[in-house]
Scaffold this active site. Structure first.
Site, short mmCIF file in Angstrom:
data_model
loop_
_atom_site.label_atom_id
_atom_site.label_comp_id
_atom_site.label_asym_id
_atom_site.label_seq_id
_atom_site.Cartn_x
_atom_site.Cartn_y
_atom_site.Cartn_z
N ARG A 72 -7.17 1.10 1.06
CA ARG A 72 -6.24 1.56 0.02
C ARG A 72 -5.30 2.63 0.59
O ARG A 72 -5.67 3.76 0.78
CB ARG A 72 -7.02 2.14 -1.16
N ARG A 98 -5.04 -8.89 5.14
CA ARG A 98 -5.45 -7.48 5.12
C ARG A 98 -6.96 -7.29 5.18
O ARG A 98 -7.44 -6.16 5.21
CB ARG A 98 -4.87 -6.78 3.89
N HIS A 168 3.22 -3.65 1.56
CA HIS A 168 2.84 -2.99 0.31
C HIS A 168 2.79 -1.47 0.54
O HIS A 168 1.73 -0.84 0.51
CB HIS A 168 1.46 -3.53 -0.10
N GLU A 271 7.84 -1.65 -2.30
CA GLU A 271 7.36 -2.70 -1.42
C GLU A 271 8.47 -3.67 -1.01
O GLU A 271 9.31 -4.05 -1.82
CB GLU A 271 6.23 -3.46 -2.12
#
Length: 297
Positions: A72, A98, A168, A271
């Site tokens: 995160r 990811r 992101h 993003e």
């Protein structure tokens, strides 16, 4: 390749080195312009700290560094889909890129003193559990006076493929109520929270509630103006026709297990995306690059 081999083949003395914590390998980058840390798990840059400045990217202090789970913060790469899978809710959110390990394919010190590192993920038995195509994806990081992050996808199969993707990016803020975002005036967006489509008529976007906005057909540079930190973060992009702005706000943060309850106050995601009406279609042998270029004005 073990850690010693990585440092022997790809380490650059005083500039790029590799270390391991909790079964995850990280690259540390340091040069005259900035320091940065990149996780080989997920090909994810975790921090970018320019010299004589403060950290630009936001990392959750409660992020979970565990294989199979997303990290995160920083700049996660969403590929080969952005958001939930279109037809299978059991598939991982934002794709598999990811949550897999990537390989180092190149490191380089550029003539101007910038540092470059390239990570690669190619199709395998593991990726075909999620996606049937043959491909090679490169994540290209250039750390200098600006940070350049590129997702390059090459279709190595004998049939066309299409994908959606996002860089992101989480940006660190003094406080969400202090900032404005420039660059999205007169741009149509889809509000994911209510399903509606709207035109942003205001010059500046201020965030005072939960927001998930997917802007259509925009290649415009955006600027996050943070007067308390006395900085303007400039986000340029190439090969992207959508921009997403996301902040979960208070209620959603309470439901997220890897962020503090008040995390929404200190970050915004702006993003670099190809989704909505702009998925990427590649014929055999073709490639596409999606790039975000981040710096301080």
């Amino acid at each position: 390749m073990n850690l010693d081999e990585l440092n022997e083949e790809f380490g650059l003395e005083g500039e790029i080195g590799f270390y391991e914590e909790e079964d995850i390998v990280f690259a540390m980058v340091s040069n005259k312009y900035a320091d940065a840390t990149i996780s080989l798990y997920g090909a994810q840059i975790l921090n970018y700290n320019p010299v004589r400045s403060m950290e630009i990217l936001w990392m959750s202090p409660e992020s979970i560094f565990e294989k199979g789970k997303a990290i995160r913060g920083g700049i996660p790469v969403c590929f080969p889909w952005f958001g939930p899978h279109v037809s299978d809710e059991t598939m991982p959110q934002h794709g598999f890129a990811r949550i897999l390990d990537w390989e180092v394919s190149k490191t380089e010190m550029l003539p101007n003193g910038e540092s470059k590192i390239v990570l690669q993920l190619c199709s395998s038995e593991e990726t075909k559990k999620y996606w049937p195509y043959d491909f090679c994806a490169d994540m290209i990081f250039t750390v200098g006076n600006k940070l350049s992050v590129t997702l390059k996808v090459t279709n190595t199969s004998n049939e066309p493929l299409d994908y959606t993707c996002a860089l992101h990016s989480y940006f660190s803020l003094s406080a969400i109520q202090n900032i404005t975002i420039e660059g999205l005036e007169n741009t149509l967006y889809q509000n994911q929270l209510d399903g509606g489509e709207y035109l942003q008529e205001t010059e500046l976007l201020e965030i005072a509630q939960a927001e998930t906005r997917h802007y259509y057909d925009t290649e415009t540079t955006c600027v996050i103006d943070d007067p308390i930190y006395k900085r303007r973060i400039r986000i340029e992009k190439e090969g992207s026709k959508n921009t997403t702005v996301w902040n979960p706000w208070a209620e959603a943060c309470l439901q997220m297990g890897d962020v503090p309850d008040d995390a929404y106050e200190t970050f915004v995601c702006l993003e670099t995306v190809n989704k909505i009406n702009n998925s990427i279609e590649l014929s055999p042998g073709e490639n596409h690059e999606t790039t975000a270029i981040i710096g301080i004005e």
